[in-house]
Design a protein around this motif. Structure first.
Motif, short mmCIF file in Angstrom:
data_model
loop_
_atom_site.label_atom_id
_atom_site.label_comp_id
_atom_site.label_asym_id
_atom_site.label_seq_id
_atom_site.Cartn_x
_atom_site.Cartn_y
_atom_site.Cartn_z
N ASP A 83 22.33 56.80 41.31
CA ASP A 83 22.98 55.48 41.80
C ASP A 83 22.25 55.23 42.92
OD1 ASP A 83 24.80 55.53 39.79
OD2 ASP A 83 26.35 56.43 41.14
N LEU A 84 21.59 56.06 43.79
CA LEU A 84 20.81 55.76 45.02
C LEU A 84 19.31 55.54 45.09
CD1 LEU A 84 22.52 58.48 47.24
CD2 LEU A 84 23.08 56.01 47.14
N LEU A 164 14.60 51.04 32.27
CA LEU A 164 15.29 51.43 31.09
C LEU A 164 16.66 52.09 31.26
CD1 LEU A 164 15.11 51.77 28.08
CD2 LEU A 164 13.79 54.22 28.83
N LEU A 165 16.69 52.76 32.37
CA LEU A 165 18.12 53.56 32.53
C LEU A 165 19.15 52.67 33.15
CD1 LEU A 165 16.63 56.78 34.30
CD2 LEU A 165 16.76 56.36 31.96
N GLU A 166 18.69 51.49 33.72
CA GLU A 166 19.62 50.57 34.42
C GLU A 166 20.05 49.80 33.21
OE1 GLU A 166 21.09 51.31 36.90
OE2 GLU A 166 20.00 52.92 37.29
N LYS A 167 19.35 49.51 32.44
CA LYS A 167 19.42 48.56 31.22
C LYS A 167 20.28 48.93 30.44
CE LYS A 167 16.89 47.94 27.95
NZ LYS A 167 15.46 47.65 27.09
N THR A 184 18.51 62.07 27.18
CA THR A 184 17.24 61.79 26.91
C THR A 184 17.06 61.46 25.57
OG1 THR A 184 16.67 63.70 28.27
CG2 THR A 184 15.17 63.13 26.47
N ALA A 185 17.92 61.73 24.65
CA ALA A 185 17.95 60.85 23.41
C ALA A 185 18.14 59.42 23.29
CB ALA A 185 18.95 61.83 22.26
N ALA A 186 19.08 59.10 24.07
CA ALA A 186 19.18 57.60 24.18
C ALA A 186 18.06 56.83 24.79
CB ALA A 186 20.53 57.29 24.99
N ALA A 187 17.55 57.35 26.01
CA ALA A 187 16.29 56.94 26.46
C ALA A 187 15.23 57.14 25.30
CB ALA A 187 15.71 57.77 27.51
N TYR A 188 15.00 57.77 24.77
CA TYR A 188 13.91 58.08 23.59
C TYR A 188 14.07 56.93 22.64
CZ TYR A 188 11.63 62.46 24.42
OH TYR A 188 10.87 63.52 24.82
N LEU A 189 15.48 56.78 22.26
CA LEU A 189 15.69 55.83 21.05
C LEU A 189 15.64 54.16 21.45
CD1 LEU A 189 18.57 57.80 19.53
CD2 LEU A 189 16.68 57.25 18.48
N ASN A 190 15.48 54.08 22.73
CA ASN A 190 15.53 52.88 23.25
C ASN A 190 14.29 52.62 23.97
OD1 ASN A 190 18.19 51.37 23.01
ND2 ASN A 190 18.61 53.61 23.33
N ALA A 191 13.35 53.32 24.16
CA ALA A 191 12.15 53.20 24.92
C ALA A 191 11.10 52.35 24.33
CB ALA A 191 11.45 54.70 25.00
N ASN A 192 10.36 51.55 25.31
CA ASN A 192 9.18 50.68 24.72
C ASN A 192 8.06 51.69 25.06
OD1 ASN A 192 7.41 48.75 24.31
ND2 ASN A 192 7.37 48.13 26.41
N GLY A 193 7.89 52.62 24.09
CA GLY A 193 6.79 53.54 24.02
C GLY A 193 7.01 54.72 25.03
#
Length: 664
Positions: A83-84, A164-167, A184-193
């Motif tokens: 958050d910071l 990406l995390l904030e989006k 990490t799974a959610a980040a992977y599944l939405n990552a632009n590469g």
């Protein structure tokens, strides 16, 4: 003040003494403190962690410390710091681990250059703590979870683009264990590469000396249920049903569902298993485990899932309790397939399909090529032995198979003559494993010559109707391929040349330009010195094209930071044989690649990883170390890992073994 490039987030609870190395490694990053912010969160520590964080922060204007009441999980302090965070990227660093000096600079550069949202930096085991290896075989500037092994590692020790995390409004769920996997799974599944930095040791992963890592102390299945369900739900939310979802779900079925069932379920209270855990796990299977996922798993996991599908609680518990005994029950061979002879195999009362017990495609083939030489009439004769483990050599029908990879040509099959062979393990079962095959290049293709091209050689090893295919290896490092011969071609005579690929496989070059021998330096042996502890000895010979110009090689070890040590080999005799001995004592812990620089060619020959090379122990400055090969680190080059022995841990382990013996 410019925004930092990276926010390094460190959750800390009773993290001494490892904490100091952790924070110092972040402070000393080559990217520079002016481009970093370090946010450390003291999660109610009682061992001096808070005081040490304050001391370090007083020396570092880029460091910020937050003190809070203990939350019981790494998720809460990570979220507080997230958050910071103000950096373009966020890196999560656990307080017992540490970074390689150039790690963040390399990872940020990789993300910037390739516009990727997540970067995986090569992980290194310290003290034996498991780390992922498959994804770090090669550097990958840009990839994804479907075409790489990235999804096998769901720990959060990675570089994430903060936007990406904030989006996604992505934060860690407040679980004691498995909290980082759905994140990490959610980040992977939405990552632009995704990028992978595999040519530098970025992240050093270790256990705490006091053994209180959350991952190690929160080892109950009940600690994992919420996180595992969230993993399944995350994948289902972001991927439509089909092969891509199945590919990703398989990871969770193997690692988060089946794995913990085998080694954690019976630790739980019987009533809790029946009333809470079992219904939860059955629900996962019904909702997310498809037939294509089950088909790709090992037999014992298939059996578990079929029992869960059929709601066979008692059988499930019995199977888990008796797994060690049942694993030794042998096999049943029926109609060309091999099945695990488990007590539930073909039990009509249970109704588990035969496919759950099918081990055919997982049986190893034990084989060796003894010789390959030209005979009269232009025949290339191969001899050796081959057998399928757990399939006695009865009704043997092994064939040699030639497949051309330069052109679209039909494969050529050559029958072998089977004969008895002695000296194999379990001689009685594999007595007829010997084979002899004659390849006639002039007539092999149904009476016609082999077509032009490079032909790979395979063995289709068959016994009792069971078939497994393997690549034919060369007879060994000391073996030299026979000379070329000229055979009658369709239009003109054709040259046929046996050769060995860089992977040690035997192939035929038919009528093509002669393959260039790029390895004038051939390794024939790699061992640890018997008396000079911690000294690697490599023997070999200079042969083939370029050997005259290669010069006397050196033996060299080098790590990802560019540190290296080198010693000159000594030549013995006129046949190009050499020996090189290099001590690794005094090198810092980590992984070191072993090569043979060739001064005359300004080139380097790889030292392949031998199958029989074990570990060695040595002392340096009064402290014990171990060094041994890392088999999975490279397909072509020997990589050894030096580890400082954890004396206290070894003593504790030995005392536990002694206590068990006394109780027994």
């Amino acid at each position: 003040m410019p925004r930092p490039r990276v926010s390094v987030i460190v959750p800390a609870y009773n993290a001494m003494p490892e904490l100091t190395d952790c924070i110092t490694s972040a402070m000393e990053q080559t990217i520079g403190l002016d481009r970093l912010e370090i946010i450390a969160v003291n999660d109610g520590s009682t061992d001096g962690t808070g005081e040490e964080l304050d001391r370090l922060a007083a020396m570092c204007p880029s460091m910020r410390v937050i003190h809070q009441e203990n939350s019981g999980t790494a998720a809460v302090p990570r979220n507080v710091a997230l958050d910071l965070a103000q950096g373009d990227y966020v890196f999560f660093l656990d307080s017992d681990d540490y970074l390689g000096p150039d790690a963040l600079r390399r990872m940020v550069a990789m993300a910037d250059e390739n516009n990727t949202d997540i970067v995986l930096g090569k992980m290194v085991s310290v003290g034996g703590r498991p780390v992922p290896t498959a994804v770090f075989k090669t550097t990958q500037p840009r990839t994804d979870i479907f075409s790489s092994a990235a999804y096998r590692t769901l720990g959060c020790w990675k570089l994430f683009r903060r936007s990406l995390l904030e989006k996604l409004n992505l934060r860690f769920p407040p679980f004691r264990n498995t909290e980082d996997k759905p994140f990490t799974a959610a980040a992977y599944l939405n990552a632009n590469g995704i990028s992978v930095v595999a040519d530098y040791d970025c992240y050093y992963h270790r256990d705490r000396a006091n053994g209180n890592n959350l991952t190690l102390t929160a080892q109950n299945l009940s600690h994992r249920l919420q996180g595992t369900r969230m993993c399944f739900e995350t994948v289902a939310r972001h991927l439509e049903p089909g092969p891509r979802r199945d590919q990703i779900m398989r990871r969770h079925v193997e690692w988060e569902l089946c794995g913990p069932l085998w080694w954690l379920l019976l630790r739980e209270d019987d009533e809790d298993i029946r009333e809470r855990i079992y219904p939860e796990i059955r629900d996962w299977v019904e909702n997310w485990v498809t037939d294509p996922v089950i088909e790709k798993l090992q037999p014992r996991d298939r059996l578990l899932l079929h029992l869960l599908r059929a709601d066979r609680f008692e059988e499930l518990i019995t199977v888990i309790r008796d797994i060690d005994k049942d694993a030794e029950r042998g096999h049943v061979i029926d109609k060309g397939r091999v099945y695990w002879a488990h007590p539930l195999f073909r039990d009509p009362a249970v109704g588990v399909p035969d496919s759950a017990f099918d081990v055919t495609d997982r049986l190893p083939v034990r084989h060796r090529t003894e010789s390959a030489s030209w005979r009269e009439g232009g025949l290339l004769r191969l001899t050796g032995h081959a057998y399928i483990e757990n399939v006695p050599t009865e009704d043997v029908a092994t064939e040699l198979v030639l497949r051309c990879y330069d052109a679209d040509r039909p494969e050529v099959r050559v029958p072998t003559r089977v004969h008895a062979v002695a000296g194999l393990p379990d001689d009685d079962r594999y007595a007829n494993a010997g084979f002899t095959a004659d390849i006639a290049p002039a007539t092999a293709a149904a009476g016609a010559p082999l077509g032009r091209g490079r032909w790979n050689l395979f063995l289709d090893v068959r016994s009792q109707g069971v078939s497994r295919t393997v690549r034919v290896k060369s007879p060994g490092d000391e073996w030299t391929p026979p000379q070329s011969i000229v055979t009658a071609g369709v239009d003109e005579p054709t040259t046929v040349t046996p050769y060995v690929t860089k992977w040690g496989n035997l192939s035929l070059n038919v009528g093509m330009e002669k393959p260039r021998d790029d390895t004038p330096c051939r390794v024939t042996g790699t061992v640890w010195h018997r008396s000079r502890r911690g000294t690697l000895v490599v023997t070999g010979r200079l042969a083939g094209e370029g050997a005259q110009e290669a010069g006397t090689p050196s033996l060299r070890v080098e790590n990802g930071a560019g540190d290296h040590r080198e010693t000159r080999a000594s030549l013995s005799g006129a046949d190009g044989r050499f020996t090189a001995a290099l001590p690794v004592k005094g090198l810092r812990p980590g992984r070191w690649a072993v090569t043979l620089p060739l001064p005359g060619l300004s080139g380097v020959a790889a030292v392949p990883c031998p199958t029989g090379l074990g570990s060695a122990r040595f002392f340096h400055l009064g402290r014990p170390y171990t060094v041994g090969p890392v088999q999975e680190a490279s397909e072509t080059t020997l990589v050894v890992e030096i580890r400082a022995a954890d004396v206290r841990r070894a003593v504790r382990r030995r005392l536990r073994r002694l206590a068990r013996r006394m109780r027994g």
